[in-house]
Design an enzyme around this catalytic site. Structure first.
Site, PDB file in Angstrom:
ATOM      1  N   ASP A  30       0.858  -1.184   0.000  1.00 46.38           N
ATOM      2  CA  ASP A  30       0.000   0.000   0.000  1.00 46.38           C
ATOM      3  C   ASP A  30       0.906   1.250   0.000  1.00 46.38           C
ATOM      4  O   ASP A  30       1.723   1.415   0.927  1.00 46.38           O
ATOM      5  CB  ASP A  30      -0.872  -0.042   1.262  1.00 46.38           C
ATOM      6  CG  ASP A  30      -1.780   1.172   1.397  1.00 46.38           C
ATOM      7  OD1 ASP A  30      -1.684   2.093   0.549  1.00 46.38           O
ATOM      8  OD2 ASP A  30      -2.576   1.204   2.352  1.00 46.38           O
ATOM      9  N   GLU A  82      30.063   5.656   5.805  1.00 49.78           N
ATOM     10  CA  GLU A  82      30.042   4.222   6.068  1.00 49.78           C
ATOM     11  C   GLU A  82      30.005   3.468   4.740  1.00 49.78           C
ATOM     12  O   GLU A  82      29.832   2.260   4.719  1.00 49.78           O
ATOM     13  CB  GLU A  82      28.861   3.863   6.954  1.00 49.78           C
ATOM     14  CG  GLU A  82      27.509   4.194   6.393  1.00 49.78           C
ATOM     15  CD  GLU A  82      26.394   3.822   7.363  1.00 49.78           C
ATOM     16  OE1 GLU A  82      25.875   4.744   8.002  1.00 49.78           O
ATOM     17  OE2 GLU A  82      26.065   2.641   7.470  1.00 49.78           O
ATOM     18  N   CYS A 114      26.076   5.999  10.786  1.00 52.18           N
ATOM     19  CA  CYS A 114      25.599   7.345  10.423  1.00 52.18           C
ATOM     20  C   CYS A 114      26.189   8.437  11.317  1.00 52.18           C
ATOM     21  O   CYS A 114      25.838   9.614  11.180  1.00 52.18           O
ATOM     22  CB  CYS A 114      24.078   7.404  10.501  1.00 52.18           C
ATOM     23  SG  CYS A 114      23.310   6.135   9.506  1.00 52.18           S
ATOM     24  N   THR A 157      13.935   2.713   2.624  1.00 54.46           N
ATOM     25  CA  THR A 157      14.691   3.695   3.427  1.00 54.46           C
ATOM     26  C   THR A 157      16.113   3.873   2.881  1.00 54.46           C
ATOM     27  O   THR A 157      17.041   4.179   3.633  1.00 54.46           O
ATOM     28  CB  THR A 157      14.731   3.301   4.929  1.00 54.46           C
ATOM     29  OG1 THR A 157      15.441   2.055   5.085  1.00 54.46           O
ATOM     30  CG2 THR A 157      13.349   3.136   5.508  1.00 54.46           C
ATOM     31  N   SER A 207      16.648  -1.630  15.762  1.00 53.64           N
ATOM     32  CA  SER A 207      17.461  -0.428  15.529  1.00 53.64           C
ATOM     33  C   SER A 207      16.709   0.832  15.976  1.00 53.64           C
ATOM     34  O   SER A 207      17.318   1.786  16.460  1.00 53.64           O
ATOM     35  CB  SER A 207      17.891  -0.315  14.058  1.00 53.64           C
ATOM     36  OG  SER A 207      16.811   0.040  13.225  1.00 53.64           O
ATOM     37  N   HIS A 239      18.700  12.725  13.575  1.00 48.71           N
ATOM     38  CA  HIS A 239      19.108  11.853  12.468  1.00 48.71           C
ATOM     39  C   HIS A 239      17.822  11.296  11.857  1.00 48.71           C
ATOM     40  O   HIS A 239      16.931  10.844  12.573  1.00 48.71           O
ATOM     41  CB  HIS A 239      19.999  10.722  12.990  1.00 48.71           C
ATOM     42  CG  HIS A 239      20.219   9.652  11.976  1.00 48.71           C
ATOM     43  ND1 HIS A 239      20.747   9.917  10.728  1.00 48.71           N
ATOM     44  CD2 HIS A 239      19.943   8.321  11.987  1.00 48.71           C
ATOM     45  CE1 HIS A 239      20.805   8.797  10.029  1.00 48.71           C
ATOM     46  NE2 HIS A 239      20.326   7.813  10.771  1.00 48.71           N
ATOM     47  N   LYS A 248       9.069   9.804  15.955  1.00 44.31           N
ATOM     48  CA  LYS A 248       9.306   8.909  17.109  1.00 44.31           C
ATOM     49  C   LYS A 248      10.353   9.529  18.043  1.00 44.31           C
ATOM     50  O   LYS A 248      10.232   9.448  19.264  1.00 44.31           O
ATOM     51  CB  LYS A 248       9.820   7.543  16.617  1.00 44.31           C
ATOM     52  CG  LYS A 248       8.781   6.701  15.873  1.00 44.31           C
ATOM     53  CD  LYS A 248       9.443   5.408  15.379  1.00 44.31           C
ATOM     54  CE  LYS A 248       8.631   4.659  14.347  1.00 44.31           C
ATOM     55  NZ  LYS A 248       7.437   4.022  14.868  1.00 44.31           N
ATOM     56  N   ASN A 293      17.363   8.367   3.011  1.00 39.47           N
ATOM     57  CA  ASN A 293      18.411   8.296   4.032  1.00 39.47           C
ATOM     58  C   ASN A 293      19.773   8.515   3.383  1.00 39.47           C
ATOM     59  O   ASN A 293      20.130   7.808   2.445  1.00 39.47           O
ATOM     60  CB  ASN A 293      18.384   6.925   4.733  1.00 39.47           C
ATOM     61  CG  ASN A 293      19.225   6.917   6.007  1.00 39.47           C
ATOM     62  OD1 ASN A 293      19.845   7.925   6.370  1.00 39.47           O
ATOM     63  ND2 ASN A 293      19.247   5.786   6.690  1.00 39.47           N
ATOM     64  N   SER A 326      24.308   3.628  14.045  1.00 34.90           N
ATOM     65  CA  SER A 326      24.067   2.276  14.530  1.00 34.90           C
ATOM     66  C   SER A 326      25.355   1.657  15.021  1.00 34.90           C
ATOM     67  O   SER A 326      26.449   2.033  14.625  1.00 34.90           O
ATOM     68  CB  SER A 326      23.465   1.426  13.409  1.00 34.90           C
ATOM     69  OG  SER A 326      22.128   1.803  13.200  1.00 34.90           O
TER      70      SER A 326
HETATM   71  N1  CAA Z   1      -0.748   2.939   5.734  1.00 41.51           N
HETATM   72  C1  CAA Z   1      -0.119   3.807   6.593  1.00 41.51           C
HETATM   73  N2  CAA Z   1       0.883   3.417   7.443  1.00 41.51           N
HETATM   74  C2  CAA Z   1       1.285   2.141   7.375  1.00 41.51           C
HETATM   75  C3  CAA Z   1       0.697   1.203   6.510  1.00 41.51           C
HETATM   76  C4  CAA Z   1      -0.374   1.652   5.652  1.00 41.51           C
HETATM   77  N3  CAA Z   1      -0.982   0.835   4.812  1.00 41.51           N
HETATM   78  N4  CAA Z   1       1.284   0.012   6.693  1.00 41.51           N
HETATM   79  C5  CAA Z   1       2.248   0.195   7.641  1.00 41.51           C
HETATM   80  N5  CAA Z   1       2.226   1.479   8.053  1.00 41.51           N
HETATM   81  C6  CAA Z   1       3.094   2.119   9.052  1.00 41.51           C
HETATM   82  C7  CAA Z   1       3.348   1.251  10.269  1.00 41.51           C
HETATM   83  O1  CAA Z   1       2.331   1.376  11.251  1.00 41.51           O
HETATM   84  C8  CAA Z   1       4.687   1.799  10.751  1.00 41.51           C
HETATM   85  O2  CAA Z   1       4.508   3.021  11.430  1.00 41.51           O
HETATM   86  P1  CAA Z   1       4.760   3.103  13.039  1.00 41.51           P
HETATM   87  O3  CAA Z   1       6.120   2.552  13.287  1.00 41.51           O
HETATM   88  O4  CAA Z   1       4.640   4.556  13.354  1.00 41.51           O
HETATM   89  O5  CAA Z   1       3.700   2.254  13.654  1.00 41.51           O
HETATM   90  C9  CAA Z   1       5.401   2.165   9.452  1.00 41.51           C
HETATM   91  O6  CAA Z   1       4.371   2.270   8.454  1.00 41.51           O
HETATM   92  C10 CAA Z   1       6.386   1.113   9.003  1.00 41.51           C
HETATM   93  O7  CAA Z   1       5.733  -0.122   8.974  1.00 41.51           O
HETATM   94  P2  CAA Z   1       6.457  -1.434   9.519  1.00 41.51           P
HETATM   95  O8  CAA Z   1       7.091  -1.164  10.837  1.00 41.51           O
HETATM   96  O9  CAA Z   1       5.495  -2.564   9.438  1.00 41.51           O
HETATM   97  O10 CAA Z   1       7.574  -1.574   8.378  1.00 41.51           O
HETATM   98  P3  CAA Z   1       8.675  -2.668   8.170  1.00 41.51           P
HETATM   99  O11 CAA Z   1       8.584  -3.735   9.204  1.00 41.51           O
HETATM  100  O12 CAA Z   1       8.577  -3.083   6.763  1.00 41.51           O
HETATM  101  O13 CAA Z   1      10.058  -1.900   8.383  1.00 41.51           O
HETATM  102  C11 CAA Z   1      11.732  -0.402   9.041  1.00 41.51           C
HETATM  103  C12 CAA Z   1      10.248  -0.545   8.711  1.00 41.51           C
HETATM  104  C13 CAA Z   1      12.080  -1.221  10.288  1.00 41.51           C
HETATM  105  C14 CAA Z   1      12.011   1.072   9.330  1.00 41.51           C
HETATM  106  C15 CAA Z   1      12.588  -0.894   7.797  1.00 41.51           C
HETATM  107  O14 CAA Z   1      12.335  -0.071   6.705  1.00 41.51           O
HETATM  108  C16 CAA Z   1      14.075  -0.949   8.060  1.00 41.51           C
HETATM  109  O15 CAA Z   1      14.593  -1.955   8.569  1.00 41.51           O
HETATM  110  N6  CAA Z   1      14.827   0.142   7.720  1.00 41.51           N
HETATM  111  C17 CAA Z   1      16.293   0.191   7.898  1.00 41.51           C
HETATM  112  C18 CAA Z   1      16.693   0.399   9.342  1.00 41.51           C
HETATM  113  C19 CAA Z   1      16.390   1.802   9.860  1.00 41.51           C
HETATM  114  O16 CAA Z   1      16.180   2.740   9.100  1.00 41.51           O
HETATM  115  N7  CAA Z   1      16.413   1.963  11.201  1.00 41.51           N
HETATM  116  C20 CAA Z   1      16.171   3.252  11.815  1.00 41.51           C
HETATM  117  C21 CAA Z   1      16.856   3.352  13.151  1.00 41.51           C
HETATM  118  S1  CAA Z   1      18.611   2.992  12.973  1.00 41.51           S
HETATM  119  C22 CAA Z   1      19.257   4.414  12.275  1.00 41.51           C
HETATM  120  O17 CAA Z   1      18.661   5.449  12.317  1.00 41.51           O
HETATM  121  C23 CAA Z   1      20.573   4.326  11.590  1.00 41.51           C
HETATM  122  C24 CAA Z   1      20.339   4.306  10.093  1.00 41.51           C
HETATM  123  O18 CAA Z   1      20.323   5.346   9.438  1.00 41.51           O
HETATM  124  C25 CAA Z   1      20.159   3.028   9.458  1.00 41.51           C
END
Ligand code: CAA
Length: 407
Positions: A30, A82, A114, A157, A207, A239, A248, A293, A326
């Site tokens: 979606d 990185e 990062c 991302t 993370s 960040h 968040k 990102n 990270s």
């Molecule tokens: N409509 C609207 N919102 C929706 C939706 C829909 N149909 N379906 C899902 N969402 C929302 C979810 O509710 C969620 O929001 P909340 O967290 O506010 O509840 C958001 O969309 C993401 O959904 P999921 O959590 O289900 O997504 P996912 O499991 O596929 O993964 C992620 C999300 C963990 C960020 C993934 O993209 C990822 O692993 N990214 C890389 C790691 C990362 O960026 N980590 C961030 C912290 S670490 C850091 O900052 C260092 C760095 O740069 C890497």
């Protein structure tokens, strides 16, 4: 204590991008998940000819030119990344040559996911405050290409880009308070990239928890038992791995300042939080939403967005900055927007560069991802085959040496 901080800032990124709504459709997701769940609109995509070096050089040259800084004034060059291009040779030394910096300029690369550019920024400010700079300035460049791979949870991302910062005494943009800089370090496996992989591995949800714990830890160190200054902050910059993460982070920041857990059922407090987010965070996330990102540069992209929009009421006001890498390392600090900073809108604004970007189809993006896997070993690459001209590009590796050329 000398007043030090950011004197010049500039962004540079690749020429191509994908629309997140199209990526979502291609993945059978979606679109609202990427657009509002993660908060991303577009994602910058690098071709094999655009790498960490070329983006760093472009951003560095722009910061020096736009803010009229003589390259001879630079006494330290640090590239935080990185996504380096060699296990041994730093990106920074290529950048040093390509920017024509002095041989007396100390040059190195920093790596801590990062966090590398924030490490470079604080080290540069310490170098100046110690007196060792002898009136010279530092150039700190954050440059990265975020790659998680096709069809992975991290795919939406990704992003690519570089932000260059000139760090100086009596800075023209942002002055830091050295007594309000706090650090946090803890060994965690939330995100990493083994030597054999071009793609990052991430325990995504973990993370996010690590990031929020690091925010609490670094802020506590910055305050060191003193009163919170949260209510005085004109902007809170974080960040930004994806835009929703800043929400968040601000949520946790608000709770920490209130020393209480936010309850959505408690309408008055929740409204105060939402108002605070809309005033202090949301307006400065538009570049992150457009670019994705960029790892080390993501926090500083939000800073560019703030300063390109700032009006005179922001001058003299305190802001907070939180950098998270990270693995993990983090810094939380308080800085003040310098009087006169709003005069630099035009020099800071990357809108023209972003408007000139080329939209890629999902097929083109996927093909670029595959081609990039082999780019380090390609003997000869032709930038014009990627529709690239008028810039510095990586043109292949001959005799095990990376080559760069202007085309
Ligand atoms: N409509 C609207 N919102 C929706 C939706 C829909 N149909 N379906 C899902 N969402 C929302 C979810 O509710 C969620 O929001 P909340 O967290 O506010 O509840 C958001 O969309 C993401 O959904 P999921 O959590 O289900 O997504 P996912 O499991 O596929 O993964 C992620 C999300 C963990 C960020 C993934 O993209 C990822 O692993 N990214 C890389 C790691 C990362 O960026 N980590 C961030 C912290 S670490 C850091 O900052 C260092 C760095 O740069 C890497």
């Amino acid at each position: 204590m000398k007043a030090t901080g950011i004197d010049a800032l500039a962004f540079a990124g690749p020429r191509g991008y994908v629309e997140m709504a199209e990526l979502a459709q291609a993945r059978g997701v979606d679109p609202a998940k990427y657009l509002s769940g993660l908060g991303q609109q577009r994602m910058a995509i690098a071709t094999p000819c655009e790498d960490t070096v070329t983006m760093a050089v472009e951003a560095g040259a722009r910061a020096l030119q736009q803010f009229d800084v003589d390259p001879a004034e630079i006494g330290t060059l640090i590239v935080g990344t990185e996504t380096g291009v060699d296990h041994s040779k730093p990106v920074a030394v290529y950048v040093h040559e390509l920017l024509g910096l002095d041989t007396r300029c100390r040059t190195f690369e920093t790596k801590h996911a990062c966090y590398g550019a924030m490490a470079g920024l604080t080290a540069s400010m310490d170098w100046i405050a110690s007196g060792r700079a002898r009136g010279r300035k530092a150039l700190v460049i954050a440059s990265d290409i975020a790659r998680y791979g096709l069809n992975t949870p991290g795919e939406p991302t990704q992003g690519a880009g570089a932000v260059a910062l000139v760090v100086a005494e009596q800075p023209r943009l942002l002055r830091f308070d050295p007594m309000r800089i706090g650090d946090y370090t803890r060994q965690v496996m939330d995100f990493w990239r083994p030597l054999y992989s071009k793609y990052a591995f991430a325990d995504g949800h973990y993370s996010i928890r690590c990031y929020l714990e690091a925010l609490a830890g670094a802020r506590a160190d910055a305050l060191a038992g003193r009163e919170s200054v949260f209510d005085e902050l004109a902007a809170c910059l974080y960040h930004v791995p994806f835009v929703r993460m800043a929400w968040k982070a601000h949520h946790r920041h608000f709770e920490l300042a209130a020393d209480d857990t936010l309850d959505p059922e408690h309408h008055e407090t929740w409204q105060r939080f939402e108002h605070s987010y809309r005033q202090r965070v949301e307006p400065w996330l538009s570049l992150n939403a457009e670019i994705g990102n960029i790892y080390t540069g993501s926090l500083f992209l939000a800073l560019i967005d703030l300063l390109r929009q700032a009006d005179a009421t922001l001058e003299g006001q305190p802001i907070s900055l939180f950098s998270y890498g990270s693995g993990c390392g983090a810094t939380y600090c308080i800085a003040e927007v310098v009087n006169g900073a709003v005069a630099w809108h035009a020099q800071l604004d990357p809108a023209e560069h972003l408007a000139a970007r080329r939209r890629l189809t999902i097929g083109q993006y996927e093909s670029l991802m595959h081609q990039t896997e082999h780019a380090d070993r390609a003997e000869s690459l032709d930038p014009s085959s990627y529709d690239l001209k008028g810039g510095l590009y990586y043109v292949g590796t001959a005799e095990h040496q990376r080559r760069y050329a202007r085309r």
